[in-house]
Design a protein around this motif. Structure first.
Motif, PDB file in Angstrom:
ATOM      1  N   LEU A  90       0.828  -1.059   0.039  1.00  0.00           N
ATOM      2  CA  LEU A  90       0.165  -0.028   0.002  1.00  0.00           C
ATOM      3  C   LEU A  90       0.932   1.423   0.127  1.00  0.00           C
ATOM      4  CD1 LEU A  90      -2.467  -0.963   2.728  1.00  0.00           C
ATOM      5  CD2 LEU A  90      -3.267  -0.863   0.316  1.00  0.00           C
ATOM      6  N   ASP A  91       0.376   2.268  -0.974  1.00  0.00           N
ATOM      7  CA  ASP A  91       1.400   3.481  -0.629  1.00  0.00           C
ATOM      8  C   ASP A  91       0.700   4.303   0.336  1.00  0.00           C
ATOM      9  OD1 ASP A  91      -0.928   4.854  -1.502  1.00  0.00           O
ATOM     10  OD2 ASP A  91      -0.285   5.273  -3.732  1.00  0.00           O
ATOM     11  N   SER A  92       1.414   5.533   0.715  1.00  0.00           N
ATOM     12  CA  SER A  92       0.857   6.198   1.839  1.00  0.00           C
ATOM     13  C   SER A  92      -0.698   6.733   1.741  1.00  0.00           C
ATOM     14  CB  SER A  92       1.932   7.364   2.000  1.00  0.00           C
ATOM     15  OG  SER A  92       2.004   7.896   0.944  1.00  0.00           O
ATOM     16  N   GLN A  93      -1.041   6.967   0.436  1.00  0.00           N
ATOM     17  CA  GLN A  93      -2.536   7.086   0.154  1.00  0.00           C
ATOM     18  C   GLN A  93      -3.617   6.109   0.404  1.00  0.00           C
ATOM     19  OE1 GLN A  93      -0.321   9.173  -2.046  1.00  0.00           O
ATOM     20  NE2 GLN A  93      -0.353  10.387  -0.397  1.00  0.00           N
ATOM     21  N   GLY A  94      -2.721   4.590   0.486  1.00  0.00           N
ATOM     22  CA  GLY A  94      -3.697   3.628   0.627  1.00  0.00           C
ATOM     23  C   GLY A  94      -4.126   2.974  -0.678  1.00  0.00           C
ATOM     24  N   ARG A 127      17.418   6.215 -13.655  1.00  0.00           N
ATOM     25  CA  ARG A 127      17.127   7.312 -12.809  1.00  0.00           C
ATOM     26  C   ARG A 127      15.785   7.561 -12.549  1.00  0.00           C
ATOM     27  NH1 ARG A 127      20.794  12.854 -12.370  1.00  0.00           N
ATOM     28  NH2 ARG A 127      19.519  13.813 -10.624  1.00  0.00           N
ATOM     29  N   SER A 128      15.003   7.409 -13.143  1.00  0.00           N
ATOM     30  CA  SER A 128      13.469   7.674 -12.657  1.00  0.00           C
ATOM     31  C   SER A 128      13.058   6.549 -11.979  1.00  0.00           C
ATOM     32  CB  SER A 128      12.484   7.947 -14.000  1.00  0.00           C
ATOM     33  OG  SER A 128      12.192   6.649 -14.311  1.00  0.00           O
ATOM     34  N   TYR A 129      13.819   5.197 -12.224  1.00  0.00           N
ATOM     35  CA  TYR A 129      13.398   4.078 -11.427  1.00  0.00           C
ATOM     36  C   TYR A 129      13.888   4.157  -9.918  1.00  0.00           C
ATOM     37  CZ  TYR A 129      14.414  -0.210  -8.933  1.00  0.00           C
ATOM     38  OH  TYR A 129      14.292  -1.355  -7.909  1.00  0.00           O
ATOM     39  N   SER A 130      15.334   4.913  -9.933  1.00  0.00           N
ATOM     40  CA  SER A 130      15.937   5.069  -8.676  1.00  0.00           C
ATOM     41  C   SER A 130      15.273   6.105  -7.734  1.00  0.00           C
ATOM     42  CB  SER A 130      17.279   5.185  -8.704  1.00  0.00           C
ATOM     43  OG  SER A 130      18.010   5.198  -9.942  1.00  0.00           O
ATOM     44  N   ALA A 131      14.917   7.103  -8.493  1.00  0.00           N
ATOM     45  CA  ALA A 131      14.222   8.063  -7.579  1.00  0.00           C
ATOM     46  C   ALA A 131      12.980   7.515  -7.086  1.00  0.00           C
ATOM     47  CB  ALA A 131      13.860   9.469  -8.682  1.00  0.00           C
ATOM     48  N   GLY A 132      12.285   6.827  -7.922  1.00  0.00           N
ATOM     49  CA  GLY A 132      11.125   6.310  -7.404  1.00  0.00           C
ATOM     50  C   GLY A 132      11.324   5.346  -6.133  1.00  0.00           C
ATOM     51  N   TRP A 133      12.682   4.364  -6.267  1.00  0.00           N
ATOM     52  CA  TRP A 133      13.161   3.603  -5.492  1.00  0.00           C
ATOM     53  C   TRP A 133      13.548   4.154  -4.155  1.00  0.00           C
ATOM     54  CZ3 TRP A 133      17.718   2.640  -3.220  1.00  0.00           C
ATOM     55  CH2 TRP A 133      17.823   1.526  -2.579  1.00  0.00           C
ATOM     56  N   LEU A 134      14.051   5.193  -4.240  1.00  0.00           N
ATOM     57  CA  LEU A 134      14.828   5.890  -2.965  1.00  0.00           C
ATOM     58  C   LEU A 134      13.522   6.583  -2.392  1.00  0.00           C
ATOM     59  CD1 LEU A 134      17.209   6.578  -1.829  1.00  0.00           C
ATOM     60  CD2 LEU A 134      17.401   8.579  -3.176  1.00  0.00           C
ATOM     61  N   ASP A 135      12.739   6.937  -3.067  1.00  0.00           N
ATOM     62  CA  ASP A 135      11.508   7.777  -2.527  1.00  0.00           C
ATOM     63  C   ASP A 135      10.715   6.485  -1.556  1.00  0.00           C
ATOM     64  OD1 ASP A 135      11.158  10.186  -2.787  1.00  0.00           O
ATOM     65  OD2 ASP A 135       9.717  10.108  -4.346  1.00  0.00           O
ATOM     66  N   GLN A 136      10.612   5.429  -2.236  1.00  0.00           N
ATOM     67  CA  GLN A 136       9.865   4.322  -1.639  1.00  0.00           C
ATOM     68  C   GLN A 136      10.523   3.916  -0.215  1.00  0.00           C
ATOM     69  OE1 GLN A 136       8.882   0.676  -3.407  1.00  0.00           O
ATOM     70  NE2 GLN A 136       7.547   1.559  -4.934  1.00  0.00           N
ATOM     71  N   VAL A 137      11.756   3.673  -0.544  1.00  0.00           N
ATOM     72  CA  VAL A 137      12.502   3.413   0.642  1.00  0.00           C
ATOM     73  C   VAL A 137      12.520   4.208   1.718  1.00  0.00           C
ATOM     74  CG1 VAL A 137      15.306   3.026   1.297  1.00  0.00           C
ATOM     75  CG2 VAL A 137      14.428   1.810  -0.631  1.00  0.00           C
ATOM     76  N   GLN A 138      12.576   5.382   1.396  1.00  0.00           N
ATOM     77  CA  GLN A 138      12.649   6.514   2.452  1.00  0.00           C
ATOM     78  C   GLN A 138      11.243   6.519   3.336  1.00  0.00           C
ATOM     79  OE1 GLN A 138      14.374  10.074   0.699  1.00  0.00           O
ATOM     80  NE2 GLN A 138      16.336   9.140   0.805  1.00  0.00           N
ATOM     81  N   ALA A 139      10.272   6.557   2.186  1.00  0.00           N
ATOM     82  CA  ALA A 139       8.822   6.383   2.875  1.00  0.00           C
ATOM     83  C   ALA A 139       8.560   5.372   3.834  1.00  0.00           C
ATOM     84  CB  ALA A 139       7.811   6.501   1.774  1.00  0.00           C
ATOM     85  N   ARG A 140       9.331   4.236   3.499  1.00  0.00           N
ATOM     86  CA  ARG A 140       8.943   2.828   4.294  1.00  0.00           C
ATOM     87  C   ARG A 140       9.829   3.210   5.506  1.00  0.00           C
ATOM     88  NH1 ARG A 140      10.774  -1.762   0.081  1.00  0.00           N
ATOM     89  NH2 ARG A 140       9.797  -0.866  -1.361  1.00  0.00           N
ATOM     90  N   LEU A 141      11.001   3.769   5.444  1.00  0.00           N
ATOM     91  CA  LEU A 141      11.878   3.835   6.504  1.00  0.00           C
ATOM     92  C   LEU A 141      11.417   4.912   7.429  1.00  0.00           C
ATOM     93  CD1 LEU A 141      15.364   3.501   4.988  1.00  0.00           C
ATOM     94  CD2 LEU A 141      14.228   1.957   6.459  1.00  0.00           C
ATOM     95  N   ALA A 142      10.671   5.713   6.874  1.00  0.00           N
ATOM     96  CA  ALA A 142      10.056   6.843   7.836  1.00  0.00           C
ATOM     97  C   ALA A 142       8.685   6.124   8.546  1.00  0.00           C
ATOM     98  CB  ALA A 142       9.630   7.978   6.872  1.00  0.00           C
ATOM     99  N   ARG A 143       8.322   5.301   8.135  1.00  0.00           N
ATOM    100  CA  ARG A 143       6.887   4.670   8.565  1.00  0.00           C
ATOM    101  C   ARG A 143       7.362   3.441   9.331  1.00  0.00           C
ATOM    102  NH1 ARG A 143       2.451   3.020   4.731  1.00  0.00           N
ATOM    103  NH2 ARG A 143       3.881   2.712   3.123  1.00  0.00           N
ATOM    104  N   GLY A 144       8.219   2.898   9.165  1.00  0.00           N
ATOM    105  CA  GLY A 144       8.881   1.626   9.832  1.00  0.00           C
ATOM    106  C   GLY A 144      10.089   1.301   9.355  1.00  0.00           C
ATOM    107  N   ARG A 145      10.277  -0.132   9.275  1.00  0.00           N
ATOM    108  CA  ARG A 145      11.560  -0.654   8.960  1.00  0.00           C
ATOM    109  C   ARG A 145      11.246  -1.816   8.210  1.00  0.00           C
ATOM    110  NH1 ARG A 145      13.320   2.828   9.478  1.00  0.00           N
ATOM    111  NH2 ARG A 145      15.155   3.702  10.654  1.00  0.00           N
ATOM    112  N   TYR A 146      12.487  -2.214   7.068  1.00  0.00           N
ATOM    113  CA  TYR A 146      12.212  -3.440   6.660  1.00  0.00           C
ATOM    114  C   TYR A 146      13.454  -4.059   6.314  1.00  0.00           C
ATOM    115  CZ  TYR A 146      13.753  -1.877   2.123  1.00  0.00           C
ATOM    116  OH  TYR A 146      14.396  -1.141   1.178  1.00  0.00           O
TER     117      TYR A 146
END
Ligand code: TRP
Ligand code: ZN
Length: 522
Positions: free
Chosen positions: A328-332, A503-522
């Motif tokens: 799920l993304d942050s918008q559900g 580049r667009s993949y990694s920007a998206g990837w990094l965003d996702q990693v950071q969003a997940r790490l902000a919400r929790g851990r994996y």
């Protein structure tokens, strides 16, 4: 993209030492503990980890835990009988186990009543007779109570971990602290052991755990689930998960038995996305085997929970625990969660089969698991590790505090900092570019095979990399692991259409990693 700085803001005080919440371990009655005579050797209360001096213990080595536990979801009470088979590595008149909360009613050593004292999470056991060095012995501990939980500090609202009672049962996952809240244990990855779980629950509830399901015994209103994990396992990787599961037993194309347990409350599009990721486990293992060598265990699978306040995944051995939030993304909105499957399965090699010998080397777990995500991206045609490395590097300015984390010795506050994950993966790519593809994959495969079933340290990894490549690599590792700055990259970020997609993949990837790490851990 979101800056790494904003992420750091959310993680300022990430003290992993953990706050104990819930009931403290008050004993019903004092126990006359037979003290050792002056000069008699006692087992150490810690195993020697600089970050967690009281974790693990000295003086013995555990071979097997037999955990016979009954859990009542109505009261959250756990009744346990732990039988621990161990060998004394020195002569001791007393030894320690790690154990928090839960009241102890009986301890025997080799069938004889033992005495004990407790102090915080140290349980000191004095057997009737001192143990001779080399002696095999069996400790039996009977206990009961509501397990305490742990929280990950630095998050508001707090993130719970450990032995977590949830409305439909229990989820058990934490790192590094979880084990000592539900069984007496030598709680450090240095002392791996085999496990057998016999978990008794009210009939209708189901239990998923590590290893292989041997038997379900229904008797009266209760059922007992026997799970066996025969491959040596670090204590924090042990899990029992009680709930209502949709179980899918199948085999990968290579014949590896899979046991997936998905919370039956997960339905609709979300469920479809989860099932589609789980169906790719065989393919993920193929890609990882190509890079790392044979999958180290005899079974695999997943435990996916519907718990709303489960904010992480954990590489619990043979059967990782996953939060539904990875789909799920942050918008559900429902999203593709294949990446987290890749990450947790990569940990089966790095983290589980090759475990840490000291918590400061955590990049050896998280860097490899993150690098596996880059290998998977390549498999999926989203960019090569070299491209993702450069694009990610370029996305994080030199002034960003991201670069200040010394990932080879991050300290417990930053043990799971996003730099440990991302810079850890970058370190491996930097190594790959220095030694070349053949030597790199030879190093990685040899690391997995030579340490299989055991533990490894950063200096050992560096020594292996130098030996296999025949190169002097201390400068490279110093720069990437032990410097709090952005290393200089000679090759500029690639250009052209393909680089654009990476580049667009990694920007998206990094965003996702950071969003997940902000919400929790994996
Ligand atoms: N190692 C876990 C993973 O990569 C993530 C993690 C870090 C974690 N700290 C934790 C999980 C504490 C549970 C509790 O999957
Ligand atoms: Zn991880």
């Amino acid at each position: 993209m979101k800056s790494a700085r904003s992420l750091r803001g959310l993680l300022v005080v990430f003290v992993l030492a953990g706050l104990l919440i819930g009931a403290a371990g008050a004993e019903a009655k004092p126990h006359k503990a037979k003290a050792c005579l002056p000069g008699q050797p006692q087992g150490a209360p810690g195993i020697g980890d600089d970050y967690y001096p009281t974790y693990g213990n000295g003086g013995y080595d555990v071979q097997r835990y037999l955990l016979d536990v009954a859990y009542d979801p109505a009261t959250d009470v756990l009744d346990g009988k732990a039988t621990i088979r161990a060998r004394a590595t020195q002569s001791v008149c007393s030894f320690n186990l790690d154990f928090v909360g839960l009241e102890i009613s009986k301890i025997t050593v080799d069938g004889h009543k033992a005495t004990w004292t407790r102090d915080d999470h140290e349980l000191t056991v004095t057997p009737k007779e001192p143990l001779e060095r080399g002696k095999r012995f069996e400790v039996f501990v009977r206990y009961s109570g509501v397990p305490v939980e742990f929280v990950l500090p630095g998050f508001d609202p707090p993130i719970r971990t450990g032995f977590m009672a949830v409305p439909d049962g229990v989820t058990v996952a934490g790192q590094p602290e979880v084990a000592a809240s539900w069984y007496p244990v030598n709680d450090h990855p240095l002392d791996k052991a085999a496990y057998r779980f016999e978990v008794t629950v009210p009939r209708g509830y189901e239990v998923a755990a590590n290893g292989v399901l041997r038997d379900v015994d229904e008797r009266g209103g209760r059922s007992t689930w026997e799970w066996v994990a025969r491959e040596p396992m670090a204590s924090y990787l042990a899990t029992i998960d009680i709930g209502f599961w949709d179980v899918n037993r199948w085999r990968t194309d290579d014949g590896l038995p899979v046991y997936d347990a998905v919370d039956s409350a997960l339905t609709g599009d979300l469920r479809t996305a989860i099932d589609s990721s789980l169906a790719r486990q065989g393919e993920v293992l193929d890609v990882l085997e190509g890079a790392f060598g044979p999958y180290p265990f005899s079974t695999v699978g997943a435990i996916v929970d519907n718990q709303d306040d489960l904010f992480f995944a954990l590489e619990t051995q043979t059967r990782p625990v996953y939060s539904k939030l990875f789909w799920l993304d942050s918008q559900g909105n429902v999203v593709n969660g294949d990446g987290v499957i890749v990450h947790e399965l990569a940990h089966q090699w790095f983290g589980d089969d090759v475990a840490l010998a000291r918590w400061q080397d955590i990049w050896l777990n998280e860097g490899f698991a993150t690098y596996a995500e880059w290998l998977w991206a390549e498999h999926e045609g989203q960019g090569t590790p070299a491209e993702i490395f450069r694009a990610t590097y370029a996305d994080i300015p030199a002034t960003d505090p991201f670069w200040a984390t010394v990932i080879g010795d991050p300290g417990i506050d930053l043990l799971f900092d996003n730099a440990v994950y991302v810079r850890g993966a970058m370190t491996l790519q930097a190594l790959r570019e220095e030694v070349g593809d053949d030597a790199f994959f030879e190093i990685v495969k040899q690391w997995a095979s030579s340490k299989s079933g055991g533990n490894g340290t950063t200096p050992q990894f560096i020594a292996l990399a130098e030996q296999v490549s025949g190169m002097q690599l201390d400068e490279l590792f110093d720069t990437w692991l032990f410097t709090g700055e952005r290393p200089v990259l000679e090759d500029p970020a690639p250009t052209g259409a393909r680089a654009q997609s990476a580049r667009s993949y990694s920007a998206g990837w990094l965003d996702q990693v950071q969003a997940r790490l902000a919400r929790g851990r994996y």
